[in-house]
Design a protein around this motif. Structure first.
Motif, PDB file in Angstrom:
ATOM      1  N   ALA A  27       0.827  -1.203   0.000  1.00 43.19           N
ATOM      2  CA  ALA A  27       0.000   0.000   0.000  1.00 43.19           C
ATOM      3  C   ALA A  27       0.863   1.256   0.000  1.00 43.19           C
ATOM      4  O   ALA A  27       0.602   2.213  -0.739  1.00 43.19           O
ATOM      5  N   ALA A  28       1.917   1.248   0.824  1.00 44.13           N
ATOM      6  CA  ALA A  28       2.822   2.400   0.886  1.00 44.13           C
ATOM      7  C   ALA A  28       3.474   2.634  -0.470  1.00 44.13           C
ATOM      8  O   ALA A  28       3.638   3.782  -0.918  1.00 44.13           O
ATOM      9  N   ALA A  29       3.835   1.543  -1.156  1.00 49.79           N
ATOM     10  CA  ALA A  29       4.475   1.660  -2.472  1.00 49.79           C
ATOM     11  C   ALA A  29       3.503   2.231  -3.501  1.00 49.79           C
ATOM     12  O   ALA A  29       3.869   3.114  -4.289  1.00 49.79           O
ATOM     13  N   VAL A  30       2.265   1.744  -3.502  1.00 48.25           N
ATOM     14  CA  VAL A  30       1.263   2.212  -4.471  1.00 48.25           C
ATOM     15  C   VAL A  30       1.000   3.706  -4.288  1.00 48.25           C
ATOM     16  O   VAL A  30       0.991   4.476  -5.257  1.00 48.25           O
ATOM     17  N   LEU A  31       0.802   4.128  -3.048  1.00 44.62           N
ATOM     18  CA  LEU A  31       0.523   5.540  -2.781  1.00 44.62           C
ATOM     19  C   LEU A  31       1.708   6.422  -3.152  1.00 44.62           C
ATOM     20  O   LEU A  31       1.550   7.494  -3.748  1.00 44.62           O
ATOM     21  N   ASP A  32       2.908   5.956  -2.813  1.00 44.46           N
ATOM     22  CA  ASP A  32       4.114   6.736  -3.136  1.00 44.46           C
ATOM     23  C   ASP A  32       4.293   6.861  -4.648  1.00 44.46           C
ATOM     24  O   ASP A  32       4.632   7.939  -5.156  1.00 44.46           O
ATOM     25  N   GLU A  33       4.041   5.778  -5.370  1.00 45.75           N
ATOM     26  CA  GLU A  33       4.231   5.789  -6.820  1.00 45.75           C
ATOM     27  C   GLU A  33       3.150   6.599  -7.528  1.00 45.75           C
ATOM     28  O   GLU A  33       3.399   7.195  -8.573  1.00 45.75           O
TER      29      GLU A  33
END
Length: 298
Positions: free
Chosen positions: A275-281
């Motif tokens: 989730a953190a990766a998706v939001l950051d990207e």
């Protein structure tokens, strides 16, 4: 995952900023409101008309290089029909930043002529820069000023006090801290603000947020999911009234976590990390150019 019923975030310094804006409006000739080009509606403070009063206003749709270009054009036309002046900009690439001062002078032409007639030739145009947190106000000021004049960080609430910035003597900018509003009447608005980082992640359920974002992308920008994460979405269940919560979004999140190798102890997929990766990207534009909302009637 708990569903976010209503996102509320109105820290004390924002209430102070609202008062600060109102008390300083008498010092400026016009207001420049910076919005996020991906969410022009959600990133527009509904209190701004009241706060700004009768001051001329220029709307900047910032981060336009991260937005869907066709939809941004729709927004520019939408504002034009409303009699509002708007410009799409991007502070990272510098796109259209050079058009800001000429457009501002055109908007203020009558006022400038009045000053000249009164013997006030050369008087600087004083403008207030406003916008919600993390929309790129400081980055814009640094771009247009050609120097690192305002503090910049990719998190909301960094600019905590007003700052004056002079642009070669012809324009003076008053930078104000980011202002949200006391209550988000629309849950979707709250979610979209959270997607873009206008609301602190620390108070959010980031897994739920990522799932909601992935559901939107699956329905509107399916090709971007496939291209970015290399996963097939053909076999996902169709969205219908019986699909409860974030079923599709969570399944996508798990697939992304598995594809990236985000595993927790015992071999379970670490969906929090995914989730953190998706939001950051999404926030950095790595997923691709996309817009979360269109103007009315489109």
């Amino acid at each position: 995952m708990s569903e976010i019923a209503n996102i509320q975030w109105f820290p004390g310094h924002m209430a102070k900023t609202r008062r600060l804006m109102m008390s300083n409006l008498k010092l400026v000739d016009a207001v420049v409101e910076i919005r996020d080009a991906r969410i022009p509606y959600s990133s527009s403070n509904p209190e701004m008309d009241y706060l700004v009063g009768g001051k001329p206003r220029l709307i900047l749709l910032n981060k336009c290089d991260a937005a869907d270009d066709n939809i941004t054009s729709m927004w520019i036309e939408f504002y034009k029909k409303q009699g509002k002046t708007a410009l799409a900009t991007d502070c990272r690439s510098g796109k259209n930043v050079n058009r800001f001062i000429p457009l501002l002078k055109t908007m203020m032409a009558e006022k400038i002529e009045n000053w000249n007639n009164k013997g006030m030739t050369g008087r600087p145009i004083r403008i207030m820069i406003v916008g919600i947190p993390n929309v790129g106000k400081s980055s814009f000021i640094n771009r247009v000023a050609g120097s690192k004049r305002a503090k910049v960080e990719d998190r909301p609430g960094v600019t905590l006090g007003k700052q004056w910035v002079s642009l070669g003597g012809e324009i003076e900018l008053l930078d104000m801290p980011g202002v949200l509003w006391p209550k988000f009447e629309d849950k979707i608005v709250g979610e979209r603000l959270a997607f873009t980082g206008a609301v602190k992640d620390q108070i959010m359920d980031t897994e739920y947020l990522a799932c909601r974002l992935l559901e939107f992308l699956n329905e509107n920008y399916n090709d971007l999911i496939v291209n970015r994460y290399g996963i097939s979405t053909d076999d996902l269940p169709e969205t219908d009234e019986f699909t409860m919560g974030c079923v599709i979004g969570y399944e996508l999140l798990e697939r992304i976590g598995k594809k990236r190798g985000f595993l927790a102890s015992g071999g379970e997929i670490n969906t929090e990390r995914a989730a953190a990766a998706v939001l950051d990207e999404f926030r950095s534009g790595k997923i691709g150019r996309l817009s979360l909302e269109k103007p009315e009637g489109n």
